[in-house]
Motif scaffolding. Sequence first.
Motif, PDB file in Angstrom:
ATOM      1  N   MET A   1     -12.026  11.636  -8.535  1.00  0.00           N
ATOM      2  CA  MET A   1     -12.426  11.564  -7.145  1.00  0.00           C
ATOM      3  C   MET A   1     -12.832  12.945  -6.684  1.00  0.00           C
ATOM      4  SD  MET A   1      -9.456   8.947  -5.903  1.00  0.00           S
ATOM      5  CE  MET A   1      -8.406   9.484  -7.260  1.00  0.00           C
ATOM      6  N   SER A   2     -14.035  13.083  -6.202  1.00  0.00           N
ATOM      7  CA  SER A   2     -14.591  14.394  -5.931  1.00  0.00           C
ATOM      8  C   SER A   2     -13.995  15.060  -4.709  1.00  0.00           C
ATOM      9  CB  SER A   2     -16.116  14.274  -5.758  1.00  0.00           C
ATOM     10  OG  SER A   2     -16.410  13.364  -4.708  1.00  0.00           O
ATOM     11  N   SER A   3     -13.572  14.283  -3.719  1.00  0.00           N
ATOM     12  CA  SER A   3     -13.078  14.887  -2.492  1.00  0.00           C
ATOM     13  C   SER A   3     -12.187  13.905  -1.758  1.00  0.00           C
ATOM     14  CB  SER A   3     -14.241  15.303  -1.593  1.00  0.00           C
ATOM     15  OG  SER A   3     -13.775  15.657  -0.314  1.00  0.00           O
ATOM     16  N   GLU A   4     -11.272  14.462  -1.005  1.00  0.00           N
ATOM     17  CA  GLU A   4     -10.409  13.618  -0.179  1.00  0.00           C
ATOM     18  C   GLU A   4     -11.233  12.855   0.847  1.00  0.00           C
ATOM     19  OE1 GLU A   4      -6.528  14.160   2.774  1.00  0.00           O
ATOM     20  OE2 GLU A   4      -7.322  15.838   1.603  1.00  0.00           O
ATOM     21  N   TYR A   5     -12.394  13.402   1.202  1.00  0.00           N
ATOM     22  CA  TYR A   5     -13.226  12.792   2.227  1.00  0.00           C
ATOM     23  C   TYR A   5     -14.430  12.077   1.627  1.00  0.00           C
ATOM     24  CZ  TYR A   5     -10.385  15.884   5.064  1.00  0.00           C
ATOM     25  OH  TYR A   5      -9.318  16.517   5.652  1.00  0.00           O
ATOM     26  N   SER A   6     -14.399  11.786   0.345  1.00  0.00           N
ATOM     27  CA  SER A   6     -15.528  11.132  -0.297  1.00  0.00           C
ATOM     28  C   SER A   6     -15.432   9.629  -0.121  1.00  0.00           C
ATOM     29  CB  SER A   6     -15.542  11.476  -1.787  1.00  0.00           C
ATOM     30  OG  SER A   6     -14.505  10.786  -2.453  1.00  0.00           O
ATOM     31  N   ASN A   7     -16.414   8.938  -0.633  1.00  0.00           N
ATOM     32  CA  ASN A   7     -16.428   7.476  -0.591  1.00  0.00           C
ATOM     33  C   ASN A   7     -15.695   6.862  -1.772  1.00  0.00           C
ATOM     34  OD1 ASN A   7     -17.959   7.359   1.776  1.00  0.00           O
ATOM     35  ND2 ASN A   7     -19.878   7.637   0.635  1.00  0.00           N
ATOM     36  N   ASP A   8     -14.969   7.682  -2.539  1.00  0.00           N
ATOM     37  CA  ASP A   8     -14.222   7.159  -3.690  1.00  0.00           C
ATOM     38  C   ASP A   8     -13.008   6.354  -3.252  1.00  0.00           C
ATOM     39  OD1 ASP A   8     -16.042   8.450  -5.233  1.00  0.00           O
ATOM     40  OD2 ASP A   8     -14.733  10.125  -5.797  1.00  0.00           O
ATOM     41  N   LEU A   9     -12.541   6.575  -2.028  1.00  0.00           N
ATOM     42  CA  LEU A   9     -11.342   5.908  -1.527  1.00  0.00           C
ATOM     43  C   LEU A   9     -11.658   5.124  -0.265  1.00  0.00           C
ATOM     44  CD1 LEU A   9      -8.647   8.737  -1.813  1.00  0.00           C
ATOM     45  CD2 LEU A   9      -9.069   6.884  -3.425  1.00  0.00           C
ATOM     46  N   LYS A  10     -10.931   4.024  -0.109  1.00  0.00           N
ATOM     47  CA  LYS A  10     -10.967   3.283   1.142  1.00  0.00           C
ATOM     48  C   LYS A  10      -9.537   3.096   1.618  1.00  0.00           C
ATOM     49  CE  LYS A  10     -15.275   0.611   0.852  1.00  0.00           C
ATOM     50  NZ  LYS A  10     -15.861  -0.755   0.831  1.00  0.00           N
ATOM     51  N   CYS A  11      -9.280   3.527   2.837  1.00  0.00           N
ATOM     52  CA  CYS A  11      -7.955   3.365   3.416  1.00  0.00           C
ATOM     53  C   CYS A  11      -7.858   1.971   4.027  1.00  0.00           C
ATOM     54  CB  CYS A  11      -7.714   4.441   4.470  1.00  0.00           C
ATOM     55  SG  CYS A  11      -6.031   4.516   5.078  1.00  0.00           S
ATOM     56  N   LYS A  12      -6.830   1.226   3.649  1.00  0.00           N
ATOM     57  CA  LYS A  12      -6.714  -0.162   4.090  1.00  0.00           C
ATOM     58  C   LYS A  12      -5.348  -0.423   4.707  1.00  0.00           C
ATOM     59  CE  LYS A  12     -10.102  -2.426   1.137  1.00  0.00           C
ATOM     60  NZ  LYS A  12     -10.357  -3.621   0.298  1.00  0.00           N
ATOM     61  N   GLU A  13      -5.357  -1.217   5.755  1.00  0.00           N
ATOM     62  CA  GLU A  13      -4.121  -1.697   6.367  1.00  0.00           C
ATOM     63  C   GLU A  13      -3.847  -3.105   5.848  1.00  0.00           C
ATOM     64  OE1 GLU A  13      -4.308  -1.545  10.579  1.00  0.00           O
ATOM     65  OE2 GLU A  13      -4.865   0.589  10.658  1.00  0.00           O
ATOM     66  N   ILE A  14      -2.620  -3.310   5.381  1.00  0.00           N
ATOM     67  CA  ILE A  14      -2.224  -4.613   4.863  1.00  0.00           C
ATOM     68  C   ILE A  14      -1.136  -5.178   5.762  1.00  0.00           C
ATOM     69  CG2 ILE A  14      -1.243  -5.869   2.902  1.00  0.00           C
ATOM     70  CD1 ILE A  14      -2.412  -3.785   1.057  1.00  0.00           C
ATOM     71  N   GLU A  15      -1.385  -6.343   6.317  1.00  0.00           N
ATOM     72  CA  GLU A  15      -0.391  -7.009   7.154  1.00  0.00           C
ATOM     73  C   GLU A  15       0.609  -7.758   6.266  1.00  0.00           C
ATOM     74  OE1 GLU A  15       0.138  -6.954  10.388  1.00  0.00           O
ATOM     75  OE2 GLU A  15      -1.511  -5.553  10.721  1.00  0.00           O
ATOM     76  N   PRO A  16       1.850  -7.884   6.707  1.00  0.00           N
ATOM     77  CA  PRO A  16       2.842  -8.590   5.885  1.00  0.00           C
ATOM     78  C   PRO A  16       2.518 -10.076   5.746  1.00  0.00           C
ATOM     79  CG  PRO A  16       3.761  -8.012   8.038  1.00  0.00           C
ATOM     80  CD  PRO A  16       2.433  -7.335   7.941  1.00  0.00           C
ATOM     81  N   VAL A  17       2.822 -10.618   4.566  1.00  0.00           N
ATOM     82  CA  VAL A  17       2.679 -12.064   4.370  1.00  0.00           C
ATOM     83  C   VAL A  17       3.903 -12.793   4.882  1.00  0.00           C
ATOM     84  CG1 VAL A  17       1.159 -11.818   2.395  1.00  0.00           C
ATOM     85  CG2 VAL A  17       3.620 -11.921   2.016  1.00  0.00           C
ATOM     86  N   TYR A  18       4.993 -12.035   5.039  1.00  0.00           N
ATOM     87  CA  TYR A  18       6.225 -12.624   5.571  1.00  0.00           C
ATOM     88  C   TYR A  18       6.911 -11.572   6.429  1.00  0.00           C
ATOM     89  CZ  TYR A  18      10.927 -14.573   5.837  1.00  0.00           C
ATOM     90  OH  TYR A  18      12.122 -15.050   6.288  1.00  0.00           O
ATOM     91  N   TYR A  19       7.332 -11.972   7.598  1.00  0.00           N
ATOM     92  CA  TYR A  19       8.066 -11.064   8.481  1.00  0.00           C
ATOM     93  C   TYR A  19       9.090 -11.860   9.279  1.00  0.00           C
ATOM     94  CZ  TYR A  19       9.156  -8.321  12.630  1.00  0.00           C
ATOM     95  OH  TYR A  19       9.826  -7.684  13.649  1.00  0.00           O
ATOM     96  N   SER A  20      10.340 -11.448   9.165  1.00  0.00           N
ATOM     97  CA  SER A  20      11.423 -12.041   9.935  1.00  0.00           C
ATOM     98  C   SER A  20      12.127 -10.917  10.683  1.00  0.00           C
ATOM     99  CB  SER A  20      12.415 -12.781   9.020  1.00  0.00           C
ATOM    100  OG  SER A  20      13.524 -13.260   9.750  1.00  0.00           O
ATOM    101  N   GLU A  21      12.060 -10.936  11.994  1.00  0.00           N
ATOM    102  CA  GLU A  21      12.600  -9.858  12.819  1.00  0.00           C
ATOM    103  C   GLU A  21      14.065  -9.577  12.468  1.00  0.00           C
ATOM    104  OE1 GLU A  21      13.898  -9.867  17.297  1.00  0.00           O
ATOM    105  OE2 GLU A  21      11.719  -9.617  17.211  1.00  0.00           O
ATOM    106  N   ASN A  22      14.363  -8.290  12.285  1.00  0.00           N
ATOM    107  CA  ASN A  22      15.720  -7.820  11.965  1.00  0.00           C
ATOM    108  C   ASN A  22      16.229  -8.313  10.624  1.00  0.00           C
ATOM    109  OD1 ASN A  22      15.547  -6.755  14.506  1.00  0.00           O
ATOM    110  ND2 ASN A  22      17.326  -7.806  15.354  1.00  0.00           N
TER     111      ASN A  22
END
Length: 461
Positions: A1-22
Motif C-alpha cells: 500500500m503506497s500511502s495511508e491516504y491512497s485508494n488501496d484502503l477503504k474504511c468501512k462501518e459494520i453494523e452488528p448482526v445481533y445486539y442485545s442491550e446490556n
Amino acid sequence: MSSEYSNDLKCKEIEPVYYSENNRVEWRLPPNKLYTNTMSVMNLAITKSAGDSVLNKLVGVYGSIDRIALMDGNVELQSLVRANEWLGIKQQLHSNRYNENLGGNYVGNRKAVRIGLRDVTQDQVPLTGAAEDAAVKRAGGNGRKIIEGGERDGMGALGTSNNATFKGQLDVSEALNFLQSIPYVDTSIFKNLKLVIEFNVSMTNVIGTVQNTGVLAQQRPYLVVEEIVAPDILAGSLGKTPPAISYNVIESDVFTVPAFSTANGNLPTNAVKNPVQDLTFHVSSFNNKKVNRILMATRCFTAGMAQEGTGDVAYGVYNSHAMLRQKNQVRLNGRNIFARNGVERDMQRLALMADVWGGSAGIAPFYSGLAPKANAGNPRQDILDQGNEVIGTQDYFGCTLAGAKVEDLQIDYGRTGTANDDGAAQTTASKYNADLSLHIFAEVKKAVVFGKGGQYNVVYQ
C-alpha cells in the motif's frame, strides 16, 4: 500500500448482526475479503437514566466489557474473559504520554498524571481542575515549594441519552493479540469470522462515584475496519495459505485469601498486633501450556471499597492493593523462581513490575506500596492525605516464566495483619485485614497451524 491516504484502503462501518442491550453484540465480516489488522469498536457508550455520574477513572467505558472473542464460526481464535479488568491493567501499563493525549479520550478515564509545584504553606492541590484562589495563595512566607502530582482533569460523564453521554472506542488488538500477530485478516481463509462482545453492565463495574440512582443502558456500538482493495495486493495475498501464526493469549485464574478475623482465630489485637498469614496456591489453569509473563492483582471488596467517595477507594473494584509486609514467591515445576523467601519489599515488587511489564508500571507517585492515612501536620503528611485516594491502589506483582511449559505452578502469598488502636470494629474494617481475591493473568502461547486446502487447527504450543 503506497500511502495511508491512497485508494488501496477503504474504511468501512459494520453494523452488528445481533445486539442485545446490556448483554451481547456480534459482528460478522464478509467472506473473501482482505482487511488490515486494525479493527475498532466505536460508540462504546453507557447511558444512565437519572443522577449525575462519571465513569470509573481507570477503565472508563471498558468497565462494562465482560468478554470479547474473535471466532471463525464455532472455532475460537482468541477470547479474553475478565476483559474489563485486563483492559484496566493495560491503561496502567500504558505510558503517561499515551494516557494524557489519547487514553482519556478513547476510554473516558482519568489515568494520566500531571506534575506541578505547590506552595507548602497553603492547602490547594494543583492540576485537579479547581480554580486557584489568589486570595488564599501564600506566595510569601518561607516560599518553600514542593513537587506534587495530580491526576488528569475530568472523566467521562454519563448522560441520559446517547448524544449526551461520553462515547469511547476500543482498538480490538488491545484485547486480542491475535490481530497484532498477523499482517492482514483474510476472510477467504477465516470464512465465518465474527467478533463477539459480552457485557456486564453494573454500577460497580462502570460508575466512578457512589451516586447509584438510575438505570444503566449499554448503547449500540459499531465496528470500523479497513478493507484492502488494491488489485496487486489482493492478487498476491487473498486466499494464500500463510505460515503458522504464533501469538499470546491472556488467560486467568482466581484465588481467595481469607480475612484476619475472630472466626478464623487470627484477628489482630493489642496482644498480637501483627499476625502473619502465609498461603500456597496451586495454579492449575496453565498446566501443559507455555507461559511467558504473569501478573497478579490483589482485589479487596471490603465495605466502602467498591466505589469512590467513601474513603480510600480510588479505582473501585479495579484497585490492586498492597498489603502490609506482602511476600510473593513463584514455584515452577518444583523450583523457586526467586531466591530465599522471594519478593518481600514494596520497591522490589515495583522494580520487578517495571522490568517485566514496562517502565510505566509505577509512573504515578505512591501507586505502589502502603497507604497510610496521615494527619495533615507537615508537608509530607499533607501530600499523603491529598494523595491517599490513589496510594497503594495499583500495586501489582509480576514476573516472567520465559515461555516454560507449566507442569506444576505454585504461588506463595504472605501478608501481615495490623491491629487498629480504635478497637476490633476498625481492625475488622481495615483493608489490610480483609479477605482478598487474587486475580492472576498469564500470557499463554497459542498458534494457528495450517494444513492443506486451507484447513487449520488452533493449538496450545
